[in-house]
Design an enzyme around this catalytic site. Sequence first.
Site, PDB file in Angstrom:
ATOM      1  N   ARG A 258     -16.536   9.279  10.059  1.00 45.21           N
ATOM      2  CA  ARG A 258     -15.423   9.605  10.964  1.00 45.21           C
ATOM      3  C   ARG A 258     -14.364  10.464  10.287  1.00 45.21           C
ATOM      4  O   ARG A 258     -13.823  10.089   9.239  1.00 45.21           O
ATOM      5  CB  ARG A 258     -14.772   8.323  11.516  1.00 45.21           C
ATOM      6  CG  ARG A 258     -13.642   8.653  12.504  1.00 45.21           C
ATOM      7  CD  ARG A 258     -13.106   7.458  13.278  1.00 45.21           C
ATOM      8  NE  ARG A 258     -14.182   6.705  13.858  1.00 45.21           N
ATOM      9  CZ  ARG A 258     -14.441   5.439  13.577  1.00 45.21           C
ATOM     10  NH1 ARG A 258     -13.685   4.784  12.755  1.00 45.21           N
ATOM     11  NH2 ARG A 258     -15.448   4.834  14.148  1.00 45.21           N
TER      12      ARG A 258
ATOM     13  N   CYS B  90     -10.150   0.627  19.075  1.00 46.57           N
ATOM     14  CA  CYS B  90      -9.871   0.007  17.778  1.00 46.57           C
ATOM     15  C   CYS B  90      -8.444  -0.516  17.753  1.00 46.57           C
ATOM     16  O   CYS B  90      -7.495   0.251  17.948  1.00 46.57           O
ATOM     17  CB  CYS B  90     -10.008   1.024  16.653  1.00 46.57           C
ATOM     18  SG  CYS B  90     -11.590   1.833  16.624  1.00 46.57           S
TER      19      CYS B  90
ATOM     20  N   CYS C 253       0.848  -1.201   0.000  1.00 43.21           N
ATOM     21  CA  CYS C 253       0.000   0.000   0.000  1.00 43.21           C
ATOM     22  C   CYS C 253       0.889   1.259   0.000  1.00 43.21           C
ATOM     23  O   CYS C 253       1.667   1.463   0.948  1.00 43.21           O
ATOM     24  CB  CYS C 253      -0.919  -0.008   1.214  1.00 43.21           C
ATOM     25  SG  CYS C 253      -1.728  -1.602   1.470  1.00 43.21           S
TER      26      CYS C 253
ATOM     27  N   CYS D  37       1.412   3.573   3.106  1.00 46.11           N
ATOM     28  CA  CYS D  37       1.522   3.024   4.462  1.00 46.11           C
ATOM     29  C   CYS D  37       2.959   2.836   4.945  1.00 46.11           C
ATOM     30  O   CYS D  37       3.748   2.105   4.324  1.00 46.11           O
ATOM     31  CB  CYS D  37       0.774   1.692   4.533  1.00 46.11           C
ATOM     32  SG  CYS D  37       0.717   1.066   6.233  1.00 46.11           S
TER      33      CYS D  37
HETATM   34  N1  SAM Z   1      -3.464  -4.123   7.512  1.00 46.36           N
HETATM   35  C1  SAM Z   1      -4.834  -3.903   7.658  1.00 46.36           C
HETATM   36  C2  SAM Z   1      -5.469  -3.312   6.433  1.00 46.36           C
HETATM   37  O1  SAM Z   1      -4.781  -2.765   5.594  1.00 46.36           O
HETATM   38  O2  SAM Z   1      -6.694  -3.385   6.337  1.00 46.36           O
HETATM   39  C3  SAM Z   1      -5.176  -3.033   8.860  1.00 46.36           C
HETATM   40  C4  SAM Z   1      -4.289  -1.867   9.199  1.00 46.36           C
HETATM   41  S1  SAM Z   1      -4.189  -0.555   7.981  1.00 46.36           S
HETATM   42  C5  SAM Z   1      -2.899   0.455   8.610  1.00 46.36           C
HETATM   43  C6  SAM Z   1      -5.713   0.359   8.266  1.00 46.36           C
HETATM   44  C7  SAM Z   1      -6.003   1.531   7.383  1.00 46.36           C
HETATM   45  O3  SAM Z   1      -5.206   2.639   7.729  1.00 46.36           O
HETATM   46  C8  SAM Z   1      -5.771   1.376   5.902  1.00 46.36           C
HETATM   47  O4  SAM Z   1      -6.808   0.692   5.262  1.00 46.36           O
HETATM   48  C9  SAM Z   1      -5.702   2.805   5.421  1.00 46.36           C
HETATM   49  O5  SAM Z   1      -6.970   3.227   4.985  1.00 46.36           O
HETATM   50  C10 SAM Z   1      -5.290   3.574   6.684  1.00 46.36           C
HETATM   51  N2  SAM Z   1      -3.965   4.217   6.505  1.00 46.36           N
HETATM   52  C11 SAM Z   1      -2.769   3.604   6.527  1.00 46.36           C
HETATM   53  N3  SAM Z   1      -1.770   4.483   6.311  1.00 46.36           N
HETATM   54  C12 SAM Z   1      -2.352   5.694   6.160  1.00 46.36           C
HETATM   55  C13 SAM Z   1      -1.855   6.993   5.891  1.00 46.36           C
HETATM   56  N4  SAM Z   1      -0.543   7.220   5.725  1.00 46.36           N
HETATM   57  N5  SAM Z   1      -2.730   8.012   5.793  1.00 46.36           N
HETATM   58  C14 SAM Z   1      -4.058   7.777   5.949  1.00 46.36           C
HETATM   59  N6  SAM Z   1      -4.584   6.571   6.198  1.00 46.36           N
HETATM   60  C15 SAM Z   1      -3.747   5.530   6.292  1.00 46.36           C
HETATM   61 FE1  SF4 Z   2      -1.414  -2.096   3.644  1.00 42.02          FE
HETATM   62 FE2  SF4 Z   2      -0.337  -0.975   5.782  1.00 42.02          FE
HETATM   63 FE3  SF4 Z   2      -2.539  -2.510   6.091  1.00 42.02          FE
HETATM   64 FE4  SF4 Z   2      -0.174  -3.602   5.471  1.00 42.02          FE
HETATM   65  S1  SF4 Z   2      -0.676  -2.483   7.330  1.00 42.02           S
HETATM   66  S2  SF4 Z   2      -2.130  -4.022   4.484  1.00 42.02           S
HETATM   67  S3  SF4 Z   2       0.781  -2.055   4.151  1.00 42.02           S
HETATM   68  S4  SF4 Z   2      -2.402  -0.577   4.992  1.00 42.02           S
END
Ligand code: SAM
Ligand code: SF4
Length: 338
Positions: free
Chosen positions: A279, A116, A76, A79
Site C-alpha cells: 500500500r 480502517c 513515537c 506522531c
Molecule cells: N496507536 C496505534 C499504533 O501505533 O499502532 C495505531 C495508530 S498509529 C497512528 C498507526 C500508524 O500510523 C503508525 O504505526 C505509523 O506507522 C503511522 N503514522 C503515524 N504518524 C505518521 C506520520 N506522521 N507519517 C507517516 N506515518 C505515520
Molecule cells: Fe505511537 Fe501515535 Fe500510535 Fe500513539 S497513536 S502509539 S504515538 S503511532
Amino acid sequence: MSANPNIDQISLNTQLKMATSLRNDWQLDEVQALYALPFNDLLFKAQSIHRENFDPNEVQISSLLSIKTGSCSEDCGYCPQSARYDADLTPEALMPVDDVIKSAQLAKDQGASRFCMGAAWRSPKDKDIERVVKMVQGVKALGMETCVTLGMLTDKQTKALKEGGLDYYNHNLDTSKEYYSEVITTRSYQDRLDTLKRVRDADINVCCGGIVGMGESDIDRAKLLIELANLPKHPESVPINMLVQVEGTPLQGTEALDPLIFIRTIAVARILMPESRVRLSAGRKEMSDEMQAMCFFAGANSIFYGDKLLTTDNPMSNHDIALFNRLGLRSGGSSYAG
Ligand code: SAM
Ligand code: SF4
Ligand code: DTB
C-alpha cells in the site's frame, strides 16, 4: 503424465511459482543488491513479479477513520497524536458506534472496499474492545472489509476481535530493529513482534509495514523490508508510509528522502513479498502524480482514499479519481493474491 500437455505445463508453472516466489529467508546482501540495481532493471523486475501475481491495473481502496484521537501515552517521534508533543490537534474520546458506521457508509459510497479504524492507544482496555467489536460488526454488515489499528493487544483481545469478524489488524514495525529506539522509546521492537504473532495466531489477516523518510539509513530500509518478508508468513497487506512531517513532532524538519529511493523501496517490497498488497500509504499528498504513477509501476496496488488519513490530509478524492482515469487504473481486488 496427463493426456493434455497444457495441464502439465500449467501445474509445473504453479509449482515453480510456489517454489520460487515466497521466501522467508532474505539476507541483507541480497536485498542491498536489489536496491543497488539500475533503476530500470529494478522496476522491470518488480513489475514482472507484480504481473505474475496481480492485475497490474487494479488498485485496492481503503478508507481511514480516527475513532479515538490524540492523548496517546507513547512517544513515537513521527506522531502528532502523542500526548508528549505539541501538535495542533484536538483530542477526541472513542467515537460512538453509530457515527463510525455512518462514516463507513460514506466511504463505501465513494468506492472504498475496506474501512480502517485507527485509535491512538498504546494498548486498548477490554471495555474499549467491546465497543470496537460493535463497530467491526456494523461495518461488516455494510459489506465492507474491516481493519483496525489499536496498539498492543492481549490474546483475549485478539480472540474477541476475531469472533467479532475482524478481517485485518494493522500494526507497523515502522523501521529496522536498530533504528527503532531512535524514534520510539516507550515500547520495544519485540513488543511489536509479540502483538503481530498474537494477531496471526488468532487467524486475523496482518497489515504491517513501516515509515521511510525518518532519517534512517539505506541499511535500515533494507532491514525493515527483511523483517517484514521474513515473518513466518508475509503480511497480507504492507503499508509503506512516507513520513508526514507534522509541526510539533520531533521528526519535523528531517531531511526529505529522495523520491527515487522511496520508489525503490516499493519495488523491493514487491519483489520480497510478491503476493502481498503493497500500500502506497501516508505521504501521497506531498508526492507528485508522476511519482505516484512510478510507485504503481513499481508494484504498489493499494491506497488510502479519502480526504483525510487519521489526522493529516490525504489527496482530495476527486484528484485521486482523475489520477486513476489518467493512468487507466481501476479500483478493486480485496485480498491477498494467494
Ligand atoms: N496507536 C496505534 C499504533 O501505533 O499502532 C495505531 C495508530 S498509529 C497512528 C498507526 C500508524 O500510523 C503508525 O504505526 C505509523 O506507522 C503511522 N503514522 C503515524 N504518524 C505518521 C506520520 N506522521 N507519517 C507517516 N506515518 C505515520
Ligand atoms: Fe505511537 Fe501515535 Fe500510535 Fe500513539 S497513536 S502509539 S504515538 S503511532
Ligand atoms: C498505516 O500504515 N498508515 C496509516 C494507517 N496505517 C493507520 C496511518 C497514517 C497516519 C498518518 C498521520 C496521521 O494522519 O495522523
